[in-house]
Design a protein around this motif. Structure first.
Motif, PDB file in Angstrom:
ATOM      1  N   ILE A 151       0.849  -1.189   0.000  1.00 35.39           N
ATOM      2  CA  ILE A 151       0.000   0.000   0.000  1.00 35.39           C
ATOM      3  C   ILE A 151       0.884   1.238   0.000  1.00 35.39           C
ATOM      4  O   ILE A 151       2.082   1.154   0.275  1.00 35.39           O
ATOM      5  N   PRO A 152       0.332   2.431  -0.306  1.00 36.39           N
ATOM      6  CA  PRO A 152       1.134   3.657  -0.255  1.00 36.39           C
ATOM      7  C   PRO A 152       1.674   3.908   1.151  1.00 36.39           C
ATOM      8  O   PRO A 152       0.999   3.596   2.144  1.00 36.39           O
ATOM      9  N   PRO A 153       2.874   4.459   1.282  1.00 36.80           N
ATOM     10  CA  PRO A 153       3.454   4.720   2.606  1.00 36.80           C
ATOM     11  C   PRO A 153       2.569   5.596   3.486  1.00 36.80           C
ATOM     12  O   PRO A 153       2.604   5.482   4.713  1.00 36.80           O
ATOM     13  N   SER A 154       1.765   6.458   2.860  1.00 42.51           N
ATOM     14  CA  SER A 154       0.881   7.318   3.652  1.00 42.51           C
ATOM     15  C   SER A 154      -0.143   6.528   4.446  1.00 42.51           C
ATOM     16  O   SER A 154      -0.696   7.028   5.430  1.00 42.51           O
ATOM     17  N   ALA A 155      -0.402   5.280   4.024  1.00 41.81           N
ATOM     18  CA  ALA A 155      -1.383   4.444   4.722  1.00 41.81           C
ATOM     19  C   ALA A 155      -0.746   3.572   5.801  1.00 41.81           C
ATOM     20  O   ALA A 155      -1.464   2.919   6.567  1.00 41.81           O
ATOM     21  N   PHE A 156       0.599   3.543   5.880  1.00 40.66           N
ATOM     22  CA  PHE A 156       1.260   2.702   6.885  1.00 40.66           C
ATOM     23  C   PHE A 156       0.802   3.023   8.312  1.00 40.66           C
ATOM     24  O   PHE A 156       0.496   2.104   9.086  1.00 40.66           O
ATOM     25  N   PRO A 157       0.769   4.312   8.710  1.00 40.27           N
ATOM     26  CA  PRO A 157       0.424   4.608  10.109  1.00 40.27           C
ATOM     27  C   PRO A 157      -0.950   4.080  10.511  1.00 40.27           C
ATOM     28  O   PRO A 157      -1.090   3.461  11.569  1.00 40.27           O
ATOM     29  N   VAL A 158      -1.963   4.297   9.672  1.00 39.89           N
ATOM     30  CA  VAL A 158      -3.310   3.880  10.063  1.00 39.89           C
ATOM     31  C   VAL A 158      -3.419   2.361  10.115  1.00 39.89           C
ATOM     32  O   VAL A 158      -4.061   1.796  11.019  1.00 39.89           O
ATOM     33  N   VAL A 159      -2.768   1.651   9.178  1.00 43.25           N
ATOM     34  CA  VAL A 159      -2.832   0.187   9.192  1.00 43.25           C
ATOM     35  C   VAL A 159      -2.095  -0.367  10.411  1.00 43.25           C
ATOM     36  O   VAL A 159      -2.587  -1.277  11.096  1.00 43.25           O
ATOM     37  N   CYS A 160      -0.925   0.185  10.721  1.00 46.93           N
ATOM     38  CA  CYS A 160      -0.181  -0.279  11.894  1.00 46.93           C
ATOM     39  C   CYS A 160      -0.984  -0.051  13.177  1.00 46.93           C
ATOM     40  O   CYS A 160      -1.028  -0.927  14.069  1.00 46.93           O
ATOM     41  N   LYS A 161      -1.625   1.100  13.280  1.00 50.30           N
ATOM     42  CA  LYS A 161      -2.433   1.386  14.474  1.00 50.30           C
ATOM     43  C   LYS A 161      -3.629   0.450  14.563  1.00 50.30           C
ATOM     44  O   LYS A 161      -4.015   0.019  15.659  1.00 50.30           O
ATOM     45  N   GLN A 162      -4.234   0.124  13.423  1.00 53.84           N
ATOM     46  CA  GLN A 162      -5.355  -0.813  13.427  1.00 53.84           C
ATOM     47  C   GLN A 162      -4.910  -2.212  13.827  1.00 53.84           C
ATOM     48  O   GLN A 162      -5.622  -2.924  14.546  1.00 53.84           O
ATOM     49  N   LEU A 163      -3.735  -2.621  13.362  1.00 49.06           N
ATOM     50  CA  LEU A 163      -3.231  -3.933  13.753  1.00 49.06           C
ATOM     51  C   LEU A 163      -2.961  -3.988  15.247  1.00 49.06           C
ATOM     52  O   LEU A 163      -3.201  -5.022  15.900  1.00 49.06           O
ATOM     53  N   ALA A 164      -2.499  -2.866  15.815  1.00 49.58           N
ATOM     54  CA  ALA A 164      -2.272  -2.820  17.260  1.00 49.58           C
ATOM     55  C   ALA A 164      -3.593  -2.803  18.011  1.00 49.58           C
ATOM     56  O   ALA A 164      -3.768  -3.528  19.003  1.00 49.58           O
ATOM     57  N   ARG A 165      -4.544  -1.982  17.569  1.00 47.45           N
ATOM     58  CA  ARG A 165      -5.832  -1.859  18.255  1.00 47.45           C
ATOM     59  C   ARG A 165      -6.584  -3.181  18.297  1.00 47.45           C
ATOM     60  O   ARG A 165      -7.186  -3.544  19.316  1.00 47.45           O
ATOM     61  N   SER A 166      -6.529  -3.921  17.185  1.00 46.13           N
ATOM     62  CA  SER A 166      -7.269  -5.182  17.090  1.00 46.13           C
ATOM     63  C   SER A 166      -6.517  -6.353  17.713  1.00 46.13           C
ATOM     64  O   SER A 166      -7.020  -7.481  17.710  1.00 46.13           O
ATOM     65  N   GLY A 167      -5.323  -6.099  18.237  1.00 50.68           N
ATOM     66  CA  GLY A 167      -4.546  -7.163  18.865  1.00 50.68           C
ATOM     67  C   GLY A 167      -3.798  -8.044  17.893  1.00 50.68           C
ATOM     68  O   GLY A 167      -3.159  -9.025  18.304  1.00 50.68           O
ATOM     69  N   LEU A 168      -3.826  -7.703  16.609  1.00 50.71           N
ATOM     70  CA  LEU A 168      -3.202  -8.568  15.608  1.00 50.71           C
ATOM     71  C   LEU A 168      -1.680  -8.483  15.608  1.00 50.71           C
ATOM     72  O   LEU A 168      -1.011  -9.374  15.088  1.00 50.71           O
TER      73      LEU A 168
END
Length: 522
Positions: A151-168
């Protein structure tokens, strides 16, 4: 569930996934991954379709994935699981390297899942978490999952935060979670540091795999074998004998549909910062104590830390934009006529820089790095050019065709190694001309080289980080390149034009001519 060990070799799993004739005790065989799954974000993009999905099938076809392997696609498309399977099947049939085998495909497809959602959709990531937990139960993936951010680098922060929030992103006991990041790793040093901090807040550095697909190519790794497995080259691999080194990545295509991505990035950020500086590190590094990931990375970092730009930059660097012309018998348009491109853009499609490696081995040897689009042909190579013999007892008129000795490592497309040296022309006179001695992968080995993404995806699943740059490498590469980008941005003039099908702008030729050298014509 207790994860299976990852140290098995091909041949230990049967059931259609391996060659039963292979002896599992053969240490030369590659290891296969233990129980695990892979989640691809950006699964609808070209990278996934042309490279990732075919590589996963090829790994399965070679018996290097576990029987319970799972592949999960994440995208906004309104697809059912069967739709996702059809997309993967089409990609495999069009782009896979190995022959299609129905029995392999059937077993692989049993582990396909698809989750619909956007990157800011909490519900979608919760559904992804439930899907992975179900795969742990049904497929035996053991809680081991890699997340591929295509994905574009601009989307890295939101995906990483979602992976943390969901426990993944959480790792429990022997389970592992890893994240795979595609380049570009930022657009300058500051953004690279910020991006690394964001990713490392969620994943520790030993769980982060930054993919530079060039490092997965057999010929890049063969640079190490060529240097360190052969006593022949070591005595002359230094400034006493080497005149200079040219590292080239040339493409014969234009931007096509990538104008939106490419504008504002340019050739230097897209290629020199990662691919070419990594090739330089492999070429100039000292022999590691072992080929463990820590030792290999340590030697590469030493080289990058010793690498400095040669100035003045207005004379030792060059940049250009391709214009229209004839290429391969076809009339092609220039960059500013490409669809979707800003005609006022100053983004370069050709870039060349001069650096030196300040070590005892390489002191005073210039390294010329160049890359460009719409050049004479598609080629990537490392050319080590040696100094001329100090005394030639031949008549000068007979040595006009005698150049400098060279060792050329061809990374793509015709993978191999060429040596250029002088030889006597048959006849009564002592006339010497250049000849070449060639080694080609395609003719020397019966087994075809795997695609780079096959090797790299397998290394991710095995937790083998040797071929993946770490924070320090990425940030140091930006430190080297940033002054060039800043100098170009400060100039009033833009990139120099060069016609499609040529080998770059005149400024690139002047860059070498000032020292009496010329670019090698691949």
């Amino acid at each position: 569930m207790t994860p299976m060990p990852t140290g098995r070799t091909a041949g230990q799993l049967a059931d259609g996934w391996t060659n039963p004739l292979r002896d599992p005790r053969d240490k030369r065989l590659p290891r296969i991954a233990g129980p695990c799954g892979l989640v691809i974000f950006g699964v609808t993009g070209d990278l996934s379709r042309k490279k990732l999905m075919p590589a996963i099938y090829d790994l399965a076809n070679r018996g290097l994935l576990p029987p319970g392997f799972a592949l999960v696609g994440f995208a906004r498309r309104d697809w059912a699981a069967d739709d996702f399977g059809d997309v993967v099947l089409k990609a495999v049939r069009e782009h896979a390297r190995t022959p299609f085998r129905q029995e392999v495909w059937d077993k692989l497809a049993e582990g396909f899942r698809f989750v619909q959602g956007s990157f800011d959709d909490d519900h979608a990531f919760d559904q992804l978490a439930r899907t992975l937990h179900d795969l742990d139960r049904v497929r035996g993936t053991g809680g081991n999952h890699a997340f591929y951010l295509s994905i574009p680098p601009s989307a890295f922060p939101v995906v990483c935060k979602q992976l943390a929030r969901s426990g993944l992103s959480a790792q429990d006991g022997d389970q592992w979670r890893r994240v795979v990041i595609e380049k570009p790793f930022g657009h300058d040093l500051g953004s690279a540091i910020e991006l690394n901090e964001i990713v490392n807040e969620v994943f520790p550095e030993d769980s982060v795999f930054r993919i530079d697909h060039y490092l997965g190519k057999e010929t890049v790794q063969n640079v190490l074998a060529l240097r360190f497995a052969n006593q022949l080259f070591e005595p002359i691999w230094n400034s006493h004998y080497v005149d200079h080194v040219q590292i080239t990545m040339a493409e014969d295509i234009g931007l096509g549909g990538r104008a939106g991505y490419y504008d504002g990035i340019g050739a230097a950020r897209d290629v020199i910062q990662n691919h070419l500086l990594q090739l330089l590190a492999f070429t100039a590094m000292e022999e590691p104590v072992s080929f463990s990931s820590d030792e290999l990375r340590a030697e590469k970092i030493k080289v990058l830390n010793a690498t400095r730009l040669v100035g003045p930059l207005e004379e030792t660097t060059a940049r250009g934009q391709y214009t229209g012309g004839w290429q391969g018998g076809e009339k092609v348009v220039g960059l500013k006529e490409e669809e979707g491109y800003d005609p006022e853009s100053r983004t370069e499609t050709f870039a060349a820089i001069t650096v030196e490696v300040d070590t005892r081995r390489w002191a005073g040897v210039p390294f010329y790095l160049r890359t460009g689009k719409r050049l004479g042909r598609r080629v990537t190579e490392i050319a080590v050019i040696f100094k001329r013999a100090p005394h030639l007892p031949f008549d000068a008129t007979m040595t006009e065709e005698l150049g400098q000795n060279a060792l050329v490592v061809r990374v793509q497309p015709d993978e191999g190694v060429t040596m250029r040296f002088g030889s006597k022309v048959p006849g009564s006179q002592m006339e010497v001309r250049d000849v070449t001695m060639d080694f080609g992968y395609g003719t020397a080995f019966t087994e075809a080289s795997p695609e780079a993404y096959e090797r790299l995806i397998l290394d991710v699943l095995l937790g083998e980080p040797s071929l993946f740059p770490v924070n320090q490498e990425v940030e140091r590469s930006w430190q080297i390149l940033d002054p060039v980008l800043e100098a170009w941005a400060a100039r009033e003039d833009g990139p120099d034009p060069y016609p499609a099908g040529s080998w770059g702008p005149d400024s690139a030729n002047r860059m070498l001519a000032r020292t009496g050298r010329t670019w090698r014509r691949p």
